[in-house]
Design an enzyme around this catalytic site. Structure first.
Site: not given
Ligand SMILES: NC(=O)c1ccc[n+]([C@@H]2O[C@H](COP(=O)([O-])OP(=O)(O)OC[C@H]3O[C@@H](n4cnc5c(N)ncnc54)[C@H](O)[C@@H]3O)[C@@H](O)[C@H]2O)c1
Ligand SMILES: [Zn+2]
Length: 376
Positions: A127, A149, A191, A237, A247, A251, A255, A258, A262, A274
């Site tokens: 929980r 999020k 972003e 942010k 949101e 907030r 977007n 976006h 998307h 993305h």
């Molecule tokens: N929660 C939110 O508000 C929010 C906002 C934007 C994106 N997201 C989410 O984030 C995700 C995308 O994030 P991402 O691109 O970081 O994905 P990820 O965590 O998969 O990282 C991308 C790649 O980079 C590598 N990597 C990360 N840090 C590294 C480093 N310092 N050195 C070498 N390699 C490294 C990872 O191993 C992976 O292969 C999506 O799933 C998206 O939905 C969430």
């Molecule tokens: Zn985004």
């Protein structure tokens, strides 16, 4: 060594709750010190992906253990494709196997996938247990680690199962960026640039002024510059998130770019990141602002130029039809009465307010026209 900066975020609705975002270089000793002095649990699970295991998880484990902190490591196969129910279950079962109870806490060390999945696991494990975000990608450092999020992907779509679970602390370590791929680096900075466009012209000017060093990724003053940039970015942010934690209104401005991003992301079957899709989406929104007479050509060109200089795409991929992009946007879950809404700028640094709504519907014809002009 570069100075660390601290940004605090306070959540009004969760009375008394607030958390710090620490931005700095080589933060692992500080993380261990903080958790030794102010423990969040009696035992920890450190979650990371297969790429980061050797690079960063091992050194962080060593620091934690040196402070006498009990910690278990769990690693998932890197990649969005593994942000699934199955991976979540695997991680949870490992945690149960170690006998971790309600007094444990999770440390998510990685990019957005790690943070989203780790945050979601922490939200529901027994929980709810605290989560610490240690952000290593530019996506995580500029965006996903702050705001609470959390989610996983399901066959029906991305991020469709999740909840809000604010982190107890966020660490942004610019030293980890060294190993990030060029493509991920630029994509994640989109972003941040977007935050300047929608909320702070001075911040965007600062980015543009330092763009050469930011994109060079090394050299005198680089670490200090990135720390200043990320701290500032997170202050922007934080302001938006604090004003609207779940949101509903303000907030929405996040977007920006976006709506079309998307659609492009889906139509391209996620072949583009993305950030790359958001880059195209921002350029399209900027052109819409120009076409509708809200913005000048200079304002539109400025946005396109900064993204182009980051090596990001600013044109619609040739295999996509404008009609299909607009149709897809109108089917999105955020669309109202099957018509997508677009966030537009009043000017650089300020979003246009359409009578209390920070987004507006635009006729499919107009959007298609702009997209046709932007075809590769
Ligand atoms: N929660 C939110 O508000 C929010 C906002 C934007 C994106 N997201 C989410 O984030 C995700 C995308 O994030 P991402 O691109 O970081 O994905 P990820 O965590 O998969 O990282 C991308 C790649 O980079 C590598 N990597 C990360 N840090 C590294 C480093 N310092 N050195 C070498 N390699 C490294 C990872 O191993 C992976 O292969 C999506 O799933 C998206 O939905 C969430
Ligand atoms: Zn985004």
């Amino acid at each position: 060594m570069a100075l660390t900066e601290k940004v605090s975020i306070s959540l009004k609705k969760e009375a008394g709750k607030s958390y710090d975002i620490v931005v700095g270089e080589k933060l692992f000793p500080l993380i261990a010190k903080d958790l030794a002095e102010k423990p969040l649990g009696s035992s920890y699970v450190l979650l990371t992906d297969s790429n980061l295991k050797k690079l960063y998880a091992k050194p962080l484990m060593d620091e934690l253990k040196a402070k006498g902190i009990e910690v278990n490591l769990v690693v998932y196969q890197a990649g969005e494709i593994n942000k699934t129910r199955a991976t979540k279950a695997m991680i949870e079962d490992k945690m149960f196997g170690w006998g971790l109870g309600r007094d444990s806490a999770l440390i998510a060390l990685g990019g957005g996938v790690c943070g989203d999945m780790g945050g979601f696991i922490a939200a529901t494990y027994m929980r709810g247990i605290p989560v610490v975000q240690v952000a290593t990608s530019t996506v995580a450092q500029t965006d996903s680690s702050v705001g609470g999020k959390t989610a996983i992907d399901v066959p029906a779509g991305k991020n469709l199962i999740g909840c809000f679970h604010q982190p107890s602390k966020v660490y942004i370590d610019v030293a980890t960026l060294e190993s990030l791929s060029e493509r991920d680096y630029s994509s994640g900075l989109v972003e941040l640039v977007k935050h300047g466009m929608i909320a702070d012209k001075e911040f965007l000017d600062f980015f543009i002024h330092n763009q050469d060093l930011i994109m060079a990724r090394k050299g005198e003053g680089y670490a200090d510059l990135m720390i200043k940039l990320f701290a500032w970015n997170n202050r922007i942010k934080a302001k938006v998130v604090e004003s609207d934690e779940t949101e509903k209104g303000m907030r929405k401005v996040l977007n920006y770019g976006h709506t079309l991003a998307h659609s492009i992301e889906k139509l391209m079957n996620f072949k583009l990141t993305h950030g790359e899709c958001v880059s195209i989406g921002i350029v399209a929104n900027a052109r819409l602002g120009l076409k509708l007479g809200f913005n000048s050509k200079e304002e539109s060109d400025l946005q396109e130029d900064v993204l182009k200089k980051m090596g990001l795409p600013v044109r619609i991929p040739k295999e996509l039809e404008p009609k299909a992009i607009v149709a897809k946007a109108n089917l999105d879950k955020k669309a109202r009465q099957k018509q997508a809404e677009y966030v537009l700028l009043e000017t650089i640094g300020k979003v246009k307010d359409f009578g209390g709504n920070y987004a507006t519907k635009i006729s499919a014809e107009t959007v298609e026209k702009v997209l046709t002009e932007l075809k590769e």
